[in-house]
Design a protein around this motif. Structure first.
Motif, PDB file in Angstrom:
ATOM      1  N   GLY A 166       0.577  -0.036   4.463  1.00  0.00           N
ATOM      2  CA  GLY A 166       0.973   1.365   4.361  1.00  0.00           C
ATOM      3  C   GLY A 166       1.993   1.734   5.417  1.00  0.00           C
ATOM      4  N   LYS A 190      -0.334   6.554   3.616  1.00  0.00           N
ATOM      5  CA  LYS A 190       0.525   7.016   4.717  1.00  0.00           C
ATOM      6  C   LYS A 190      -0.260   7.930   5.645  1.00  0.00           C
ATOM      7  CE  LYS A 190       4.992   6.848   2.339  1.00  0.00           C
ATOM      8  NZ  LYS A 190       6.183   7.616   1.892  1.00  0.00           N
ATOM      9  N   ASP A 208       3.563  13.370   0.649  1.00  0.00           N
ATOM     10  CA  ASP A 208       3.115  12.032   0.259  1.00  0.00           C
ATOM     11  C   ASP A 208       2.193  11.403   1.298  1.00  0.00           C
ATOM     12  OD1 ASP A 208       5.028  11.790   2.229  1.00  0.00           O
ATOM     13  OD2 ASP A 208       6.105  10.125   1.288  1.00  0.00           O
ATOM     14  N   SER A 243       0.847  -1.189   0.000  1.00  0.00           N
ATOM     15  CA  SER A 243       0.000   0.000   0.000  1.00  0.00           C
ATOM     16  C   SER A 243       0.884   1.240   0.000  1.00  0.00           C
ATOM     17  CB  SER A 243      -0.910   0.025   1.224  1.00  0.00           C
ATOM     18  OG  SER A 243      -1.564   1.270   1.347  1.00  0.00           O
ATOM     19  N   ASN A 244       0.442   2.263  -0.723  1.00  0.00           N
ATOM     20  CA  ASN A 244       1.160   3.536  -0.666  1.00  0.00           C
ATOM     21  C   ASN A 244       0.504   4.513   0.301  1.00  0.00           C
ATOM     22  OD1 ASN A 244      -1.161   4.273  -2.023  1.00  0.00           O
ATOM     23  ND2 ASN A 244      -0.123   5.338  -3.699  1.00  0.00           N
ATOM     24  N   THR A 297      -6.189   3.011  -2.261  1.00  0.00           N
ATOM     25  CA  THR A 297      -4.782   3.350  -2.064  1.00  0.00           C
ATOM     26  C   THR A 297      -4.369   4.624  -2.792  1.00  0.00           C
ATOM     27  OG1 THR A 297      -4.168   1.938  -3.933  1.00  0.00           O
ATOM     28  CG2 THR A 297      -4.129   0.961  -1.731  1.00  0.00           C
ATOM     29  N   ARG A 317      -3.941   8.378  -3.241  1.00  0.00           N
ATOM     30  CA  ARG A 317      -3.883   9.496  -2.305  1.00  0.00           C
ATOM     31  C   ARG A 317      -4.869  10.568  -2.685  1.00  0.00           C
ATOM     32  NH1 ARG A 317       1.759   8.632  -2.909  1.00  0.00           N
ATOM     33  NH2 ARG A 317       2.550   7.464  -1.154  1.00  0.00           N
TER      34      ARG A 317
END
Length: 394
Positions: free
Chosen positions: A123, A67, A151, A64-65, A390, A392
Motif C-alpha cells: 500500500g 492507503k 482514497d 495493495s490499494n 484491501t 477501502r
C-alpha cells in the motif's frame, strides 16, 4: 534512528524554527521542505492546499490499494519569541510556539524511515505537510476539499506535548481535541452624558452583564462530564470619561466535544445575548463562525499507536491519557476516515521545555523527536503490513 538521520531532522527543525511563517503565508517553508525532501531522494513532491506539500511512499511487500495519511502541520504563531534558544526566530513577532517545526521535521524523518522500510509493507503512505492549522482559512479543511483523503483508509496525526515527560506517548479513544468556534458581538445602545446615564442606554454595562451570564451556560446548563468551554476573549467600547458608551464589541470562543452540545451552546449564546439586549433597550448583532470539529480517535487506530509506541519507547511509556481542550484541524481528517491523534511528550527540566503551548518561552526537548518519528513510521507500517482487507472503508 541512526545518528545521521536524527541530526538531519534536528537541523531541519532548527531551520524552520529560525524562519517561521504564519498561517497561509508558508511560502519559504514550503520551498525549503520540498528541497530537503528532494535531496533525500523523493522525486514527486507535490504542492497541495496552498502552501502545503504531499509526498507518497509506496510499499513493496505486495500489491495493495490500502492507503494511510500522516499529517504534519507547518505554520507558526504571531508571538514574539523569548525562549533564548540559539536558533531563535529571526522574524520579530512570529514564532513556532506550538511545535509545528518539530512536527514537520518528524514528518520528514518518518518519510525517510518508511522509504527505507518499503519491503515491510504494502500500500501507500501519503505524508501531508499541512499549512494553516492555526488560523482561517484552515489548511485541514482545504486538504479535504482538494480530495487528498478521498482514497485514504486512515489518518495519523502527532502533536508535541509540554505537559508529558519527554519521550512518552499519550493517546486515548473518543474526542481528543475540542471543536472550535468563534463569535463576534456588537451591542448597540444610546450615548448620553456620563453624569446622566438615564438619558441613554449603556452598552458597556449591558455587555458586562452578557459576559457574566454567558458563563452560566457551562456552569449551570451542561453536564460536567460533557466538555464545553465558553470564553470571552475581548471587549472594546467607550473612549471618554464623560460619555456613556453607545457601542461595545465582544469576541470569544466556544470549545465543545460533541456536536449536540455544540449546537446547544450556539443556541443558548444567541438567546442570552438577545434577551439581555432587549431587556435593557439595546440591540445586538451576533456573528458566529463555525471552525474545526472535535478530533475523534478511532479505537482501532489508537491500538495501532499503542503497539507502535510500545515498540519504540516501551509499553510502560505509552500513556492512556485524556484529550486536550485545545482544537486542531486534524479533526477534518478524523471526520473523513478512521484516525488517531497522539501526543509526544517533550517536557524536560534539563532542556528547559517546561512552558505551555503558545508561550513566548516555549521550547522542545529535541531528544524526543526521533521517538516521535519512529512511532509515526511504525504505526504506518503496522496499518499497511499484510495480511489485511484491501477494500477501502465506505
Amino acid at each position: 534512528m541512526e545518528p545521521t538521520l536524527e541530526r538531519r531532522m534536528i537541523d531541519i527543525r532548527r531551520h524552520l524554527h529560525r524562519n517561521p511563517e504564519l498561517s497561509n503565508e508558508e511560502r519559504e517553508t514550503q520551498a525549503y521542505l520540498k528541497q530537503v525532501l528532494e535531496e533525500a531522494g523523493f522525486e514527486t513532491v507535490k504542492p497541495v492546499a496552498g502552501f502545503g506539500l504531499a509526498v507518497e511512499i509506496v510499499g513493496a511487500a505486495g500489491p495493495s490499494n490500502r492507503k494511510v495519511v500522516i499529517r504534519a502541520d507547518i505554520d507558526a504563531l504571531p508571538i514574539n519569541e523569548t525562549s533564548g534558544v540559539p536558533f531563535t526566530s529571526e522574524r520579530p513577532g512570529v514564532m513556532h510556539a506550538c511545535g509545528h517545526d518539530a512536527h514537520a521535521a518528524m514528518g520528514y524523518a518518518a518519510a525517510v524511515l518508511l522509504d527505507r522500510q518499503k519491503q515491510a509493507f504494502s500500500g501507500t503512505v501519503r505524508l501531508i505537510f499541512q499549512p494553516a492549522e492555526e488560523a482561517e482559512p484552515l489548511g485541514g479543511r482545504r486538504v479535504i476539499e482538494e480530495g487528498l483523503l478521498d482514497d485514504v483508509d486512515a489518518a495519523i496525526g502527532i502533536h508535541v506535548d509540554p505537559y508529558t515527560p519527554a519521550g512518552r506517548v499519550a493517546v486515548g479513544t473518543g474526542p481528543y481535541t475540542l471543536a472550535c468556534d468563534t463569535f463576534d458581538v456588537v451591542v448597540s445602545g444610546n450615548s448620553a452624558h456620563a453624569a446622566k446615564p438615564s438619558d441613554g442606554v449603556d452598552a458597556l454595562a449591558i455587555a458586562c452583564s452578557m459576559v457574566t451570564e454567558l458563563q452560566k451556560i457551562v456552569s449551570r446548563e451542561i453536564d460536567p462530564y460533557d466538555p464545553l468551554v465558553v470564553s470571552i476573549t475581548g471587549i472594546e467600547g467607550g473612549g471618554a470619561y464623560n460619555v456613556i458608551a453607545p457601542e461595545v464589541r465582544l469576541r470569544g470562543t466556544i470549545r465543545s466535544g460533541h456536536e449536540k452540545t455544540r449546537q446547544k451552546a450556539w443556541q443558548r449564546l444567541r438567546q442570552i445575548l438577545e434577551s439581555l439586549a432587549s431587556a435593557h433597550g439595546a440591540s445586538v448583532d451576533i456573528n458566529l463562525q463555525r471552525g474545526e470539529p472535535a478530533v475523534v480517535n478511532a479505537p482501532e487506530m489508537v491500538d495501532i499507536i499503542q503497539r507502535a509506541g510500545a515498540d519504540v519507547v516501551g509499553r510502560e511509556n505509552v500513556i492512556n491519557a485524556p484529550g486536550w481542550t485545545a482544537a486542531d484541524d486534524f479533526a477534518f481528517y478524523s471526520e473523513k476516515c478512521p484516525a488517531v491523534y497522539f501526543r509526544l511528550g517533550i517536557r524536560s527540566d534539563e532542556a528547559g521545555s517546561i512552558y505551555p503551548l503558545h508561550h513566548p518561552r516555549f521550547r522542545v526537548d529535541e531528544s524526543a523527536l526521533a521517538k516521535g518519528a519512529a512511532v509515526l513510521a511504525g504505526a504506518a507500517c503496522i496499518f499497511l503490513k499484510p495480511p489485511f482487507e484491501t477494500t477501502r472503508r465506505p
